[in-house]
Design a protein around this motif. Structure first.
Motif, PDB file in Angstrom:
ATOM      1  N   GLY A 161      36.177  39.040  44.420  1.00  0.00           N
ATOM      2  CA  GLY A 161      37.267  38.202  44.892  1.00  0.00           C
ATOM      3  C   GLY A 161      38.533  38.494  44.094  1.00  0.00           C
ATOM      4  N   GLU A 162      39.151  37.456  43.563  1.00  0.00           N
ATOM      5  CA  GLU A 162      40.395  37.606  42.812  1.00  0.00           C
ATOM      6  C   GLU A 162      40.175  37.570  41.306  1.00  0.00           C
ATOM      7  N   TYR A 163      38.925  37.789  40.875  1.00  0.00           N
ATOM      8  CA  TYR A 163      38.644  37.681  39.450  1.00  0.00           C
ATOM      9  C   TYR A 163      37.785  38.838  38.955  1.00  0.00           C
ATOM     10  N   THR A 164      37.903  39.118  37.652  1.00  0.00           N
ATOM     11  CA  THR A 164      37.068  40.104  36.973  1.00  0.00           C
ATOM     12  C   THR A 164      36.025  39.353  36.157  1.00  0.00           C
ATOM     13  N   TYR A 165      34.777  39.800  36.264  1.00  0.00           N
ATOM     14  CA  TYR A 165      33.683  39.146  35.555  1.00  0.00           C
ATOM     15  C   TYR A 165      33.036  40.127  34.583  1.00  0.00           C
ATOM     16  N   GLU A 166      32.501  39.575  33.495  1.00  0.00           N
ATOM     17  CA  GLU A 166      31.781  40.379  32.514  1.00  0.00           C
ATOM     18  C   GLU A 166      30.469  39.692  32.167  1.00  0.00           C
ATOM     19  N   VAL A 183      42.626  39.506  39.429  1.00  0.00           N
ATOM     20  CA  VAL A 183      42.902  40.728  40.188  1.00  0.00           C
ATOM     21  C   VAL A 183      43.862  40.386  41.315  1.00  0.00           C
ATOM     22  N   HIS A 184      44.892  41.231  41.484  1.00  0.00           N
ATOM     23  CA  HIS A 184      45.819  41.066  42.603  1.00  0.00           C
ATOM     24  C   HIS A 184      46.221  42.442  43.096  1.00  0.00           C
ATOM     25  N   ASN A 185      45.952  42.692  44.376  1.00  0.00           N
ATOM     26  CA  ASN A 185      46.277  43.980  45.000  1.00  0.00           C
ATOM     27  C   ASN A 185      45.761  45.157  44.187  1.00  0.00           C
ATOM     28  N   GLY A 186      44.561  44.990  43.654  1.00  0.00           N
ATOM     29  CA  GLY A 186      43.947  46.073  42.901  1.00  0.00           C
ATOM     30  C   GLY A 186      44.385  46.167  41.454  1.00  0.00           C
ATOM     31  N   ALA A 187      45.393  45.405  41.063  1.00  0.00           N
ATOM     32  CA  ALA A 187      45.856  45.414  39.673  1.00  0.00           C
ATOM     33  C   ALA A 187      45.111  44.343  38.877  1.00  0.00           C
TER      34      ALA A 187
END
Length: 365
Positions: A161-166, A183-187
């Motif tokens: 989705g719109e988040y990075t997880y670890e 995360v937004h537009n791949g950035a």
């Protein structure tokens, strides 16, 4: 002679015990303690329980036969049982002694060999049965992606989705999937970073151990605005409004040009006058359909410095109280495009031309 006789008697007695032992062993009996009893002779084939293990008397010797589980169940050599997540085997070592050997892992439903992996029932984590010298141990291998599409090792990241997880191991040893960025537009943005998105500014915030995308400001052209900042556009005044439950570009005022050419911001609800020696035009800033507009409330005819009568926009009247007894026409005209509203007086001989599109009204004063 007496001492010699005593020695002869002791030697004779010891010889008798040895003979008895040999006789007992020749009959296949075993001398040992067991079954909660003191050492004694056990017959050939007798089963003897000693602590965690059990034996049989075979040809005068104790033959290892099996083990007891923690629950007291009797199992044979090479028999197995499950306890505390592990598969345990009753084994005999190279010296012939009974012992317990850890040979696998279990999740309570299925057993696993060293090197095999499995997932928990909720599908959140995965485990590995790992060989550790003579033992095995259950090791948390990592986490499972939210969509169950893959397994992640500890320390590995992925976007959902719109988040990075670890997949992280906490200080207390537990393993948990944690959101660590946005995360937004791949950035990718770390916690604490900001970025523009359309007409707004967003911030990646850590909230209760989770990353959260929140709005912290507005974007107008190439300028970043924050709560309370204003800008002008299309004759309107906008304010960047950021609240816990909403955010937006809020119209808060009108742009008004004074007679001297100065542009002034007027907030919604504000009232003001455009004045001349002979008139006052009262106006206000109103909000209609999410847009602000200047609305004329009326015109005041000023005669010799006194407010004499009031007219609504788009109306006219005939004032007959002139000191020279000469009636005068008075009109309150709406503002034309690019113009300000105005109050106009005229001679009654021009009443036909001056009142087109206007409605007659009784003078109010």
């Amino acid at each position: 002679m007496g001492r010699l006789l005593g020695v002869i008697i002791i030697v004779s007695f010891a010889g008798t015990l040895a003979e008895i032992n040999v006789a007992q062993q020749n009959q296949g009996q075993c001398w040992t303690g067991g079954n909660g009893k003191a050492p004694q002779w056990w017959d050939q084939g007798a089963r003897i329980d000693r602590g965690k293990y059990w034996y049989e008397c075979r040809n005068g010797e104790l033959k290892p036969m099996g083990c007891f589980t923690e629950k007291g169940d009797r199992i044979p050599i090479l028999g197995t049982y499950n306890s505390n997540g592990y598969v345990i085997e009753c084994a005999v070592d190279e010296r012939g002694y009974l012992n317990f050997k850890f040979i696998g892992c279990t999740d309570g439903t299925r057993n696993y060999q060293p090197g095999e992996t499995w997932e928990d029932k909720e599908g959140m984590y995965w485990f590995e049965c790992k060989q550790d010298g003579p033992y095995v141990r259950i090791q948390v291998g990592g986490c499972i992606a939210h969509d169950k599409s893959k397994r992640l090792a500890i320390g590995e990241r992925y976007d959902f989705g719109e988040y990075t997880y670890e997949c992280q191991r906490k200080f207390n040893g537990s393993v948990q999937m944690c959101s660590v960025g946005c995360v937004h537009n791949g950035a990718h943005y770390k916690v604490g970073e900001q970025w523009p998105e359309g007409d707004f500014i967003f911030y990646c915030k850590l909230n209760g151990g989770r990353s959260q995308k929140i709005c912290v400001g507005c974007q107008y052209r190439n300028k970043r605005l924050y709560n309370g900042d204003r800008y002008q556009k299309d004759g309107m005044v906008y304010q960047c409004e950021v609240r816990s439950d909403k955010y937006g570009h809020k119209p808060v005022g009108c742009l008004v040009q004074d007679p001297d050419g100065t542009t002034v911001e007027r907030v919604i609800g504000c009232r003001w006058y455009h004045t001349t020696p002979e008139s006052k035009v009262e106006q206000t800033c109103v909000l209609e359909d999410d847009k602000t507009t200047v609305k004329t409330l009326g015109c005041i005819f000023v005669h010799k410095g006194y407010d004499t009568l009031f007219l609504y926009p788009g109306t006219y009247t005939i004032w007959t109280q002139s000191l020279d007894n000469k009636p005068v026409g008075v009109a309150c005209r709406e503002a034309a495009p690019g113009k300000s509203p105005s109050l106009e007086t005229f001679d009654l001989t021009d009443i036909g031309a001056k009142t087109q599109g206007l409605k007659y009204d009784q003078p109010q004063g």
